[in-house]
Design a protein around this motif. Structure first.
Motif, PDB file in Angstrom:
ATOM      1  N   ALA A  27       0.619  -1.454   0.472  1.00  0.00           N
ATOM      2  CA  ALA A  27       0.049  -0.374  -0.081  1.00  0.00           C
ATOM      3  C   ALA A  27       0.725   1.499  -0.401  1.00  0.00           C
ATOM      4  O   ALA A  27       0.178   2.166  -0.972  1.00  0.00           O
ATOM      5  CB  ALA A  27      -0.742  -0.118   1.342  1.00  0.00           C
ATOM      6  N   LYS A  28       1.788   1.333   0.656  1.00  0.00           N
ATOM      7  CA  LYS A  28       2.439   2.635   0.938  1.00  0.00           C
ATOM      8  C   LYS A  28       3.223   3.269  -0.688  1.00  0.00           C
ATOM      9  O   LYS A  28       3.160   4.687  -0.828  1.00  0.00           O
ATOM     10  CB  LYS A  28       3.826   2.335   1.902  1.00  0.00           C
ATOM     11  N   ARG A  29       3.603   2.358  -1.169  1.00  0.00           N
ATOM     12  CA  ARG A  29       4.225   2.382  -2.876  1.00  0.00           C
ATOM     13  C   ARG A  29       2.987   2.984  -3.449  1.00  0.00           C
ATOM     14  O   ARG A  29       3.195   4.038  -4.399  1.00  0.00           O
ATOM     15  CB  ARG A  29       5.221   1.352  -3.713  1.00  0.00           C
ATOM     16  N   GLU A  30       2.089   2.260  -3.227  1.00  0.00           N
ATOM     17  CA  GLU A  30       0.489   3.246  -4.556  1.00  0.00           C
ATOM     18  C   GLU A  30       0.230   4.160  -3.738  1.00  0.00           C
ATOM     19  O   GLU A  30      -0.204   5.214  -4.485  1.00  0.00           O
ATOM     20  CB  GLU A  30      -0.604   1.796  -4.677  1.00  0.00           C
ATOM     21  N   GLN A  31       0.517   4.077  -2.877  1.00  0.00           N
ATOM     22  CA  GLN A  31       0.165   6.264  -2.394  1.00  0.00           C
ATOM     23  C   GLN A  31       1.033   6.982  -1.993  1.00  0.00           C
ATOM     24  O   GLN A  31       0.441   8.229  -2.682  1.00  0.00           O
ATOM     25  CB  GLN A  31      -0.523   5.550  -0.894  1.00  0.00           C
ATOM     26  N   GLN A  32       2.295   6.327  -1.717  1.00  0.00           N
ATOM     27  CA  GLN A  32       3.516   7.543  -2.473  1.00  0.00           C
ATOM     28  C   GLN A  32       3.582   7.750  -3.573  1.00  0.00           C
ATOM     29  O   GLN A  32       3.546   8.753  -4.170  1.00  0.00           O
ATOM     30  CB  GLN A  32       4.181   7.001  -2.222  1.00  0.00           C
ATOM     31  N   ARG A  33       3.346   6.893  -4.616  1.00  0.00           N
ATOM     32  CA  ARG A  33       2.951   7.273  -6.326  1.00  0.00           C
ATOM     33  C   ARG A  33       2.128   8.150  -6.807  1.00  0.00           C
ATOM     34  O   ARG A  33       1.307   7.959  -8.285  1.00  0.00           O
ATOM     35  CB  ARG A  33       2.944   5.901  -6.815  1.00  0.00           C
ATOM     36  N   ASN A  34       0.775   7.784  -5.739  1.00  0.00           N
ATOM     37  CA  ASN A  34      -0.137   8.830  -5.580  1.00  0.00           C
ATOM     38  C   ASN A  34      -1.564   8.120  -7.066  1.00  0.00           C
ATOM     39  O   ASN A  34      -2.004   8.967  -7.756  1.00  0.00           O
ATOM     40  CB  ASN A  34      -0.211   9.989  -6.509  1.00  0.00           C
ATOM     41  N   SER A  35      -1.553   6.639  -7.105  1.00  0.00           N
ATOM     42  CA  SER A  35      -2.179   5.386  -8.033  1.00  0.00           C
ATOM     43  C   SER A  35      -3.354   4.943  -7.538  1.00  0.00           C
ATOM     44  O   SER A  35      -3.706   4.215  -7.608  1.00  0.00           O
ATOM     45  CB  SER A  35      -1.374   4.960  -8.795  1.00  0.00           C
ATOM     46  N   ILE A  36      -4.008   5.747  -5.504  1.00  0.00           N
ATOM     47  CA  ILE A  36      -4.782   5.068  -5.701  1.00  0.00           C
ATOM     48  C   ILE A  36      -6.207   5.343  -5.743  1.00  0.00           C
ATOM     49  O   ILE A  36      -6.452   7.033  -5.335  1.00  0.00           O
ATOM     50  CB  ILE A  36      -4.899   4.523  -4.161  1.00  0.00           C
ATOM     51  N   ARG A  37      -7.199   5.343  -6.139  1.00  0.00           N
ATOM     52  CA  ARG A  37      -8.307   6.038  -6.492  1.00  0.00           C
ATOM     53  C   ARG A  37      -8.905   5.700  -5.698  1.00  0.00           C
ATOM     54  O   ARG A  37      -9.400   4.433  -5.513  1.00  0.00           O
ATOM     55  CB  ARG A  37      -8.878   5.745  -7.792  1.00  0.00           C
ATOM     56  N   TYR A  38      -9.350   6.948  -4.788  1.00  0.00           N
ATOM     57  CA  TYR A  38     -10.593   6.750  -3.924  1.00  0.00           C
ATOM     58  C   TYR A  38     -12.348   7.102  -3.870  1.00  0.00           C
ATOM     59  O   TYR A  38     -11.929   8.564  -4.877  1.00  0.00           O
ATOM     60  CB  TYR A  38     -10.788   7.367  -2.568  1.00  0.00           C
ATOM     61  N   ARG A  39     -12.672   6.531  -4.520  1.00  0.00           N
ATOM     62  CA  ARG A  39     -14.933   6.882  -5.012  1.00  0.00           C
ATOM     63  C   ARG A  39     -15.937   6.528  -4.064  1.00  0.00           C
ATOM     64  O   ARG A  39     -16.205   5.561  -3.417  1.00  0.00           O
ATOM     65  CB  ARG A  39     -14.918   6.066  -6.267  1.00  0.00           C
TER      66      ARG A  39
END
Length: 184
Positions: A27-39
């Motif tokens: 999760a940390k990597r994706e959060q840092q990459r801003n690649s998580i979409r929150y809908r």
């Protein structure tokens, strides 16, 4: 609650629990990459919920820069059994639409509890899947397979998380979840 407050509570949970305690080591990597979409989904009924999930698959199909989606149901599925019924239909929908092997669902709910012989809802291990709101985590299977292949001993992740949550204890875990709402 407005959508931004719901997203903020979810992001707080992700950072202060999932990432801080390494519940999901990816999760940390994706959060840092801003690649998580929150809908935040506000469907009116089960059929619309499934349409929303289908739409989100379409979105991921056309947005490869988005690694994963947290589909948050702030106004629906407060009852855990209703949520599980929706989850079963959502998994069937992915298969019916040809997304098996492309996307998979991880499930999170404020009252999540694993089926065990005792079904102890107070077991701290349940907090590995407890979240501020009912949600579906839509994951790209190809990316997950790659991450797991490069992670030492991935089979031990659930065992480690159960041990950790039990060491943290129920009171601390409850406080962490409540704190997600307190920031707004």
């Amino acid at each position: 609650m407005i959508d931004q407050q719901i997203i903020h509570a979810t992001q707080t949970w992700l950072k202060s629990f999932i990432i801080a305690f390494n519940i999901c080591p990816f999760a940390k990597r994706e959060q840092q990459r801003n690649s998580i979409r929150y809908r935040v989904a506000r469907p009116n009924g089960l059929e619309n919920t499934l349409e929303t999930l289908s739409d989100e698959c379409d979105y991921l199909d056309t947005h490869p820069e988005t690694e994963t989606t947290l589909l948050i149901f702030a106004d629906m599925f407060a009852d855990f059994d209703d949520y599980l019924d929706m989850l079963a239909l959502a998994e069937q929908l992915l298969i019916a639409q040809g997304y098996e092997g492309i996307y998979q669902l991880a499930s999170f709910h404020p009252d999540y509890h694993f089926e065990t012989e005792t079904e102890d809802s107070d077991d701290p291990a349940n907090y590995t899947n407890r979240s501020p709101y009912p949600m579906l985590h839509l994951i790209r299977e190809e990316s997950l397979d790659r991450a797991l292949a490069n992670y030492p001993d991935p089979e031990n992740i659930p065992v480690r998380n159960i041990k950790l949550t039990r060491e943290l204890g129920l009171e601390k875990l409850q406080a962490l979840l409540v704190a997600c709402y307190a920031e707004h």
